[in-house]
Design a protein around this motif. Structure first.
Motif, PDB file in Angstrom:
ATOM      1  N   THR A  75      -8.907   4.782   1.037  1.00 29.15           N
ATOM      2  CA  THR A  75      -9.410   5.499   2.203  1.00 29.15           C
ATOM      3  C   THR A  75      -8.986   6.964   2.140  1.00 29.15           C
ATOM      4  O   THR A  75      -7.819   7.265   1.879  1.00 29.15           O
ATOM      5  N   ALA A  76      -9.941   7.847   2.392  1.00 27.71           N
ATOM      6  CA  ALA A  76      -9.657   9.277   2.515  1.00 27.71           C
ATOM      7  C   ALA A  76     -10.127   9.737   3.890  1.00 27.71           C
ATOM      8  O   ALA A  76     -11.313   9.608   4.217  1.00 27.71           O
ATOM      9  N   GLY A 101       0.810  -1.204   0.000  1.00 27.97           N
ATOM     10  CA  GLY A 101       0.000   0.000   0.000  1.00 27.97           C
ATOM     11  C   GLY A 101       0.842   1.251   0.000  1.00 27.97           C
ATOM     12  O   GLY A 101       2.051   1.205   0.263  1.00 27.97           O
ATOM     13  N   VAL A 102       0.191   2.349  -0.299  1.00 26.22           N
ATOM     14  CA  VAL A 102       0.844   3.656  -0.269  1.00 26.22           C
ATOM     15  C   VAL A 102      -0.085   4.628   0.452  1.00 26.22           C
ATOM     16  O   VAL A 102      -1.300   4.418   0.508  1.00 26.22           O
ATOM     17  N   SER A 103       0.495   5.668   1.009  1.00 29.17           N
ATOM     18  CA  SER A 103      -0.307   6.677   1.694  1.00 29.17           C
ATOM     19  C   SER A 103       0.284   8.060   1.458  1.00 29.17           C
ATOM     20  O   SER A 103       1.488   8.202   1.215  1.00 29.17           O
ATOM     21  N   PHE A 104      -0.573   9.056   1.524  1.00 31.31           N
ATOM     22  CA  PHE A 104      -0.161  10.448   1.358  1.00 31.31           C
ATOM     23  C   PHE A 104      -0.800  11.265   2.465  1.00 31.31           C
ATOM     24  O   PHE A 104      -2.010  11.210   2.673  1.00 31.31           O
ATOM     25  N   ALA A 136     -13.577   2.899   0.398  1.00 28.07           N
ATOM     26  CA  ALA A 136     -14.126   2.014  -0.630  1.00 28.07           C
ATOM     27  C   ALA A 136     -13.293   0.746  -0.684  1.00 28.07           C
ATOM     28  O   ALA A 136     -12.064   0.802  -0.732  1.00 28.07           O
ATOM     29  N   LEU A 137     -13.960  -0.399  -0.650  1.00 26.32           N
ATOM     30  CA  LEU A 137     -13.278  -1.688  -0.653  1.00 26.32           C
ATOM     31  C   LEU A 137     -13.911  -2.600  -1.681  1.00 26.32           C
ATOM     32  O   LEU A 137     -15.137  -2.771  -1.705  1.00 26.32           O
ATOM     33  N   TYR A 167      -5.339  15.949   5.964  1.00 30.20           N
ATOM     34  CA  TYR A 167      -6.071  14.858   5.350  1.00 30.20           C
ATOM     35  C   TYR A 167      -5.077  13.788   4.905  1.00 30.20           C
ATOM     36  O   TYR A 167      -3.925  14.060   4.578  1.00 30.20           O
ATOM     37  N   VAL A 168      -5.541  12.558   4.918  1.00 31.38           N
ATOM     38  CA  VAL A 168      -4.707  11.410   4.619  1.00 31.38           C
ATOM     39  C   VAL A 168      -5.391  10.569   3.545  1.00 31.38           C
ATOM     40  O   VAL A 168      -6.585  10.262   3.650  1.00 31.38           O
ATOM     41  N   LEU A 169      -4.640  10.208   2.515  1.00 26.58           N
ATOM     42  CA  LEU A 169      -5.134   9.319   1.469  1.00 26.58           C
ATOM     43  C   LEU A 169      -4.345   8.018   1.517  1.00 26.58           C
ATOM     44  O   LEU A 169      -3.115   8.042   1.577  1.00 26.58           O
ATOM     45  N   LYS A 170      -5.044   6.897   1.481  1.00 26.38           N
ATOM     46  CA  LYS A 170      -4.378   5.599   1.540  1.00 26.38           C
ATOM     47  C   LYS A 170      -4.954   4.671   0.479  1.00 26.38           C
ATOM     48  O   LYS A 170      -6.163   4.684   0.220  1.00 26.38           O
ATOM     49  N   PHE A 171      -4.073   3.869  -0.096  1.00 28.42           N
ATOM     50  CA  PHE A 171      -4.507   2.828  -1.026  1.00 28.42           C
ATOM     51  C   PHE A 171      -3.677   1.581  -0.780  1.00 28.42           C
ATOM     52  O   PHE A 171      -2.462   1.663  -0.600  1.00 28.42           O
TER      53      PHE A 171
END
Length: 267
Positions: A70-71, A17-20, A86-87, A26-30
């Protein structure tokens, strides 16, 4: 923070996974992962069609390819936190089955006033069942939950009240139990209260009481649980847990009782 999908996917995966993280909170994850290499004896993945082996040492879990986005928006307004998740779960049983699922979840949590907090979450599930012989290829379901908590200064005492409503046809990725006697998160309403406190920094005691109903709000039963944790040393912990479920319209002698203890050593 409150995670919307915590009751749906409750295990680690083989994946990446990666995250920003933004300076504006705010945090974005995939991440994407695969469940088929997990040991089903310790990581139980749900599918209505998958037949597992009878090995007592290692049996592969139901194979799913998972992708999650995920946001999270922290302190979006007045200290409130918003999470959108969203999954997607793609059945990877190589054409033998096609029980695919997708979830969209929303969660909102934060303070109400001083030490009073709340948490709301709702997960919407879409099921695509293309297995041969399936009579309902498209299904939609929902799990919604609400919790209110009050934090005291005395011994880190927490009081909370919660409620969970789950419609018919709802399924989770991980086979998590909604009650102590292994009822699934499906066609049910559960509401209860709980408390937890920490004494002399090394002892934690928690109590819980829940009433269980079906999706039409017909009473099913009542359960309680008690948990005792004693941190003997920094790397030595004692855990004791007991719980009991009283079924509706059955003698108390037929209630479900469970108790267990464990010692955890960290190195």
């Amino acid at each position: 923070k409150y995670r919307a999908l915590g009751d749906i996917l409750a295990q680690k995966l083989d994946g990446a996974g990666v995250s920003f993280t933004s300076p504006k909170s705010y945090v974005l994850k995939f991440y994407a992962g695969y469940t088929g290499l997990l040991n089903s004896l310790t990581n139980s993945v749900y599918s209505p069609y998958y037949s597992q082996s009878d090995s007592i040492i290692y049996t592969f879990a139901v194979p799913y390819i998972l992708a999650d986005f995920t946001a999270s928006f922290q302190s979006l307004f007045a200290g409130q936190n918003l999470t959108i998740e969203a999954l997607g779960a793609i059945d990877a049983n190589f054409g033998k089955t096609a029980y695919n699922r997708a979830y969209i979840s929303l969660a909102l949590d934060g303070p109400i006033y001083k030490s009073l907090y709340y948490a709301l979450a709702s997960s919407f599930e879409g099921i695509l069942d293309n297995t041969e012989g399936s009579t309902s290829p498209f299904e939609f379901a929902n799990l919604s939950k609400a919790e209110i908590m009050y934090f005291f200064d005395w011994n880190s005492l927490v009081l909370s009240a919660n409620a969970i409503y789950v419609t018919d046809k709802f399924t989770t990725i991980t086979e998590t139990d909604a009650t102590i006697d292994s009822m699934a998160y499906n066609a049910m309403f559960k509401t209860g209260v709980s408390t937890a406190a920490k004494f002399i920094d090394v002892i934690k005691l928690s109590l819980g009481l829940d009433a269980i109903f079906d999706s039409d709000f017909a009473y099913t039963g009542l359960q309680y649980n008690i948990s005792f944790i004693y941190q003997i040393l920094d790397d030595l912990q004692l855990n004791i847990y007991a719980a009991q479920f009283f079924y509706n319209n059955t003698p108390i002698s037929d209630s479900y009782l469970t108790a267990k203890g464990s010692i955890r050593i960290a190195f």
